[in-house]
Design an enzyme around this catalytic site. Structure first.
Site, mmCIF file in Angstrom:
data_model
loop_
_atom_site.group_PDB
_atom_site.id
_atom_site.type_symbol
_atom_site.label_atom_id
_atom_site.label_comp_id
_atom_site.label_asym_id
_atom_site.label_seq_id
_atom_site.Cartn_x
_atom_site.Cartn_y
_atom_site.Cartn_z
ATOM 1 C CD GLU A 215 -2.732 -0.995 2.816
ATOM 2 O OE1 GLU A 215 -3.761 -1.987 2.624
ATOM 3 O OE2 GLU A 215 -2.250 0.241 3.593
ATOM 4 C CE LYS A 217 5.331 4.936 6.888
ATOM 5 N NZ LYS A 217 5.201 5.855 7.340
ATOM 6 N NE ARG A 222 -3.015 3.860 11.975
ATOM 7 C CZ ARG A 222 -1.946 3.306 12.515
ATOM 8 N NH1 ARG A 222 -0.980 3.322 12.394
ATOM 9 N NH2 ARG A 222 -2.132 2.186 12.422
ATOM 10 N NE ARG A 237 2.716 7.166 16.578
ATOM 11 C CZ ARG A 237 3.411 5.939 15.762
ATOM 12 N NH1 ARG A 237 2.031 5.854 14.451
ATOM 13 N NH2 ARG A 237 3.901 5.426 16.438
ATOM 14 C CG PHE A 306 -4.925 2.018 6.008
ATOM 15 C CD1 PHE A 306 -4.476 1.662 7.113
ATOM 16 C CD2 PHE A 306 -4.191 3.368 6.238
ATOM 17 C CE1 PHE A 306 -3.650 2.441 8.369
ATOM 18 C CE2 PHE A 306 -3.571 4.349 7.393
ATOM 19 C CZ PHE A 306 -3.721 3.443 8.916
#
Length: 513
Positions: A215, A217, A222, A237, A306
């Site tokens: 995938e 990046k 996040r 995160r 994702f």
């Protein structure tokens, strides 16, 4: 329980290098606190280096001038925690003076040992990477349950103090059942799964033993997204609630054909041509004082999903990657998914990496098709592949610059985390890659983190600031205690989204040697 009990335990734990001794000493204190769940939660939070209130507006400057210490201990743990809440609630006109008054009152009632503990707790000096692991083991020891069960419950509950309180309140006969009650719950954040590093596409394929899911990046931020009906919450995160700051993420999530959802994704600022802005542009949208409407108008964010951990009543944490991605693809349109390629062919994967880099992204993630989602853990199921070596390290000290950098705190001392001790192992110094703006920023930042003033050539710092460093390799060195040094290290960026517990370990560095 008195504050001196926790302060003495902290002093005792800090004075021994034996992990077993640290665990047993903390477990002993937890057993004493066990009849009171609130007390257990406070003990676990404080000895993990955290406040239950997260932030109370007290920085290092407020702790430089303290009243004389009390002669004998009288402060209770719950009373001190209540004082923290009172300090944190102060706001409005005259708040600085009122906060100083409350701090002075608290410290005047503390003994010298208690004052030292409070200073370290409030200034962040107790936050060390190994503390979380030691605390998990201590809770397990006190409750007579497996540490793995405590760790999983904490990752799913998002909060070790809460898990510890429930576990110890249940007693030895009910502790296991109490831990089992902590399951994935929509609306309650969990620890994100983390990736190990792989030096190349070939290494990633070899470690996964065949076909791998690659995938893109993205170099964004996040986000963990929870939806229940028409209510959406977004966490960082570090599990901070940033819902109000990211209306684009909320809107994109509400457009999905689901009722309940927990998803993993990336929020990122894109240029008109679809290429990503530098990370700082994305990060600027996460500030507490940001005018959200103005910031959104100036620089909207895009969100890319994702992974999916829960969908409409079905938990997917233990499902393999392929099943989770199938569930994701069924509800998330392609424009909100990261680019993906499944292949066992190194040439095809390398072409995908090149295309991803050409699009302005930082590399690829290689994910094992059979891997479950390991909440809060760094496993081999996810591997990050970047074109250059990078590490997230902690700045241990800094030197005053010369020449063009005169008057600036410039040359930074870099340290990797020792997971066994919680200390940091120096790997070298660098001032490479620093722009004038970065030098200005870090001079102000490191002045705040200085321990013992800034008069000397080398300024010692509290180990809190994480920096992403690129380097050409690792070499043996007798100059540094770990026996290793980074070759041609240069600063990529400062990572304000990460804490010292997120820094790479010395074992990771050794694996690259």
């Amino acid at each position: 329980m008195l504050l001196i009990d926790i302060a003495s335990t902290s002093l005792n734990v800090g004075g021994t290098s034996s992990r077993l001794a640290k665990v047993e000493r903390i477990a002993e204190l937890l057993r004493a606190a066990a009849p009171d769940p609130e007390l257990v939660a406070i003990v676990v939070a404080w000895l993990s280096g955290e406040l239950r209130q997260r932030q109370i507006g007290v920085g290092w400057a407020a702790l430089r001038s303290l009243p004389a210490a009390a002669g004998s201990p009288a402060l209770t743990v719950t009373g001190t925690d209540a004082a923290f809440s009172e300090i944190g609630a102060v706001s409005g006109k005259g708040s600085a003076a009122r906060r100083r008054e409350l701090i002075t009152r608290l410290f005047a009632a503390a003994t010298e040992t208690e004052q030292a503990f409070l200073v370290r707790l409030l200034s962040g000096e107790l936050r060390q990477g190994a503390l979380a692991g030691i605390m998990v083991d201590a809770v397990a020891r006190a409750a007579e349950v497996p540490a793995t069960a405590v760790q999983r419950a904490a990752m799913l509950g998002g909060d070790l103090p809460t898990v510890a309180a429930a576990c110890l309140a249940a007693g030895s006969s009910g502790a296991a059942g109490a831990l089992d009650s902590f399951t994935l719950r929509v609306g309650r954040p969990i620890g994100p799964m983390l990736a190990q590093s792989a030096g190349s596409i070939t290494v990633a394929l070899e470690r996964h033993g065949g076909a791998t899911i690659f995938e893109a990046k993205l170099d964004g931020a996040r986000v963990q997204i929870h939806r229940t009906g028409d209510e959406v919450t977004v966490y960082t995160r570090s599990l901070d609630d940033v819902t109000a700051r990211l209306p684009e993420v909320v809107q994109a999530t509400l457009a999905l054909p689901v009722s309940d959802l927990v998803a993993d994704g990336e929020a990122i600022a894109l240029q008109p041509d679809g290429r990503p802005h530098r990370f700082q542009v994305t990060a600027s949208r996460f500030g507490r004082s940001v005018n959200v409407a103005a910031a959104q108008a100036k620089q909207p964010l895009s969100v890319f999903f994702f992974d999916i951990l829960h969908r409409d009543g079905r938990d997917l944490l233990d499902a393999p990657t392929t099943d989770r991605l199938a569930a994701l693809d069924a509800v998330v349109p392609a424009r909100h998914r990261v680019d993906r390629l499944t292949t066992a062919d190194a040439a095809a994967a390398t072409d995908f990496l090149r295309a991803t880099l050409a699009a302005g992204h930082e590399g690829v993630m290689a994910k094992s098709p059979t891997a479950p989602y390991l909440a809060g853990r760094r496993g081999a199921g996810w591997l990050k592949v970047k074109p250059v070596h990078t590490l997230d390290l902690v700045v241990l000290a800094v030197e005053w610059g010369s020449g063009r950098r005169r008057g600036k705190l410039s040359n930074i001392h870099l340290g990797a985390r020792d997971a066994a001790t919680g200390e940091f192992v120096m790997l070298g110094k660098t001032f490479k890659g620093m722009t004038d703006a970065m030098l200005d920023w870090q001079t102000a930042r490191f002045t705040e983190l200085a321990v013992g003033g800034t008069d000397g050539y080398v300024v010692a710092l509290r180990p809190e600031q994480v920096v992403e460093v690129a380097f050409d390799g690792v070499q043996a060195s007798s100059r540094y205690p770990g026996g290793l040094a980074l070759r041609f290290a240069r600063v990529v960026r400062y990572r304000d989204d990460k804490g010292p517990a997120d820094a790479d370990t010395i074992d990771t560095v050794r694996a690259l040697y």
